[in-house]
Write an enzyme that holds these catalytic residues in place. Structure first.
Site, PDB file in Angstrom:
ATOM      1  N   LYS A 174       0.885  -1.226   0.013  1.00 32.03           N
ATOM      2  CA  LYS A 174       0.004  -0.055   0.020  1.00 32.03           C
ATOM      3  C   LYS A 174       0.870   1.190  -0.105  1.00 32.03           C
ATOM      4  CE  LYS A 174      -1.759   2.909   1.736  1.00 32.03           C
ATOM      5  NZ  LYS A 174      -1.649   4.449   1.357  1.00 32.03           N
ATOM      6  N   SER A 227       5.432   8.805   9.670  1.00 33.70           N
ATOM      7  CA  SER A 227       5.550   9.353  10.974  1.00 33.70           C
ATOM      8  C   SER A 227       5.438   8.868  12.166  1.00 33.70           C
ATOM      9  CB  SER A 227       4.523  10.732  10.793  1.00 33.70           C
ATOM     10  OG  SER A 227       3.211  10.082  10.899  1.00 33.70           O
ATOM     11  N   CYS A 282      13.380  10.944   6.321  1.00 28.87           N
ATOM     12  CA  CYS A 282      13.595  10.599   7.804  1.00 28.87           C
ATOM     13  C   CYS A 282      15.068  10.641   8.526  1.00 28.87           C
ATOM     14  CB  CYS A 282      13.015   9.426   8.231  1.00 28.87           C
ATOM     15  SG  CYS A 282      13.678   7.920   7.623  1.00 28.87           S
TER      16      CYS A 282
END
Length: 500
Positions: A174, A227, A282
């Site tokens: 996904k 996140s 990140c």
């Protein structure tokens, strides 16, 4: 006419049936160029069912069969690097060289998967007791899922599914609905390489699709990168449903610069690590911690370099930094800069008003540099995920490490110094999962594992490397006793001399 990105299920394109679509924009122009189908619960079920059906044969396939496909896949990915990178640039906005770098880092894990034969070797102990042997083996899990972020639409999926399918699992990916096209191309190339239908499926969607995968009884494990709030949710929900989870969250990566450091090298590193890929990664360095009296000189050197960065469309070879993914994200990033002075920071560079001629509707923001930032300011505490670099000042090495270790995040960190003893202390004392010594973005190579500590990782396994193999397999121990053939019952002649 707007292009539609549909699902890839069971080895073919499957049109969305939910009637729900999400917009995909070109960040350089702000124009909606594509719509992506958003899956319903029924479509989640269809993707998982296709993967489950494929697992019946793929899960028992030979290692030779799997690696043959993966070697072909690696060759096809290599041949289509530019095509994949072009899709990334068109939907994410990063410059072409950054996109090519993303593909290259993803290919590392495909190469690791090509060598899965050695990674899956078991262990054997003979004669642990009289005629008793013990062996350890690793077996696949079944259907596994990956939920991946917008900032690396090709690399992060390739950090997951090649290793998962090499281990014998089947996969439902996904990807982010903000830049979905690269995932479909990855799946199409896998099919061209000979991957059987249903082994790799791409399901597009939003929270409905995510929750459908987290709740589905036939999904054995979930990998996630995104996140921290969502990583925490993924981990809690999937774990509660009995699934194995690796959920990588956000970061606030620090770079400690000691007084003895090569300040030119440190400034070069800070600029590339903070502003590369527009700060949307990140592992970006978002906080430089200057020790002692070097702060003013270091900030001046960073500013000098940052002011020379060329910002423009990602498909322009002259561009060194592209736009942000959406206008809403651009506005959120800008808010940290506009509010910084009121919270005590010195705004050395303010990139919030930047525009690009001819592309005025793009999601543009310039490079921002904030000095003398306090640890209680929003710009320091939050993961901004944009081209904003904070500089903090401390008096000593100990103060710097204490500041860094007080952060709730523990993804990556770096130290710049010429002193080996200081570097050695740092790598042992800093509380982070990945450490760079004079290396600003210490993303491990494919045969080591990637992952942070604290609020940057939920679950016990890091991604790819040995941890990835262990995550996508289960250990099994077999204890075996066979009678000596010389002790066969009377009347059964195996051709061995009798012991009595």
């Amino acid at each position: 006419m707007t292009k539609t990105v549909n699902h890839w299920i069971g080895g073919k394109t499957v049109e969305g049936t939910s009637g729900q679509y999400g917009p995909v924009t070109d960040p350089a122009t702000g124009a909606v160029t594509t719509q992506v189908a958003l899956a319903s619960v029924e479509e989640v079920d269809a993707a998982v069912a296709a993967a489950k059906a494929a697992y019946a044969t793929w899960g028992t396939s030979s290692l030779a069969q799997r690696t043959t496909v993966l070697f072909r896949y690696r060759a096809l990915l290599d041949a289509h690097r530019d095509d994949i990178a072009a899709l990334i640039t068109a939907e994410h906005g990063k410059v072409h060289s950054d996109a090519l770098g993303e593909v290259a880092r993803g290919l590392e894990i495909v190469e690791l998967a090509c060598g899965i034969t050695t990674q899956l070797k078991g262990e054997l102990s003979t004669q642990v007791s009289s005629r008793v042997d013990v062996s350890s083996i690793r077996q696949s899990l079944g259907v596994v899922a990956g939920i991946t972020p917008f900032n690396f639409p090709a690399m992060v999926p390739m950090w997951m599914f090649p290793l998962a399918i090499a281990c014998g699992n089947t996969f439902v990916l996904k990807p982010s609905e903000k830049d979905p096209s690269a995932a479909n191309l990855l799946a199409e190339l896998a099919a061209e390489a000979g991957l059987p239908d249903g082994v790799l499926n791409v399901l597009h969607g939003d929270k409905v699709a995510v929750d459908g995968l987290l709740d589905h009884p036939d999904v054995a494990a979930v990998s996630f990168v995104g996140s921290t709030p969502i990583a925490r949710y993924i981990h809690a929900t999937a774990s509660a449903n009995g699934k194995r989870v690796q959920a990588l969250g956000g970061a606030k990566n620090h770079m400690l610069v000691l007084p003895d450091a090569d300040l030119d090298a440190a400034a070069d590193a800070a600029v590339s690590a903070a502003y590369g890929s527009a700060g949307e990664r990140c592992m970006a360095i978002s906080a430089v911690v200057a020790v002692g009296a070097i702060g003013d000189e270091l900030v001046a050197k960073i500013r000098e370099r940052a002011e020379k960065i060329t910002i423009g469309p990602g498909n322009d070879p002259a561009s060194e930094m592209g736009p942000l993914i959406t206008a809403a994200h651009r506005d959120k990033v800008a808010s940290y800069v506009t509010g910084a002075a009121a919270q005590g920071a010195e705004v050395v560079l303010d990139g919030t008003g930047h525009t690009v001629e001819g592309f005025e509707d793009g999601h543009w923001i310039g490079l921002s540099l904030l000095d003398k930032v306090s640890t209680d300011s929003d710009a320091y505490r939050d993961e901004i995920f944009g081209p904003v670099l904070c500089v903090l000042r401390v008096d000593t090495y100990e103060d710097g490490v204490a500041l860094m270790n007080a952060s709730p995040f523990g993804n990556g960190t770096a130290i710049f110094t010429r002193d080996g003893g200081a570097a050695r202390r740092f790598q042992l004392e800093v509380e982070a999962g990945m450490v760079g010594v004079n290396v600003p973005i210490p993303v491990p190579v494919g045969y080591h594992s990637f992952g942070g500590w604290k609020d940057s990782l939920f679950g016990d396994h890091h991604i790819y490397g040995n941890d990835g193999v262990h995550f996508y397999t289960r250990g099994k121990v077999v204890t075996t006793r066979w009678p000596d053939p010389a002790d066969a019952p009377a009347g059964v002649d195996l051709g061995f001399p009798r012991n009595h």
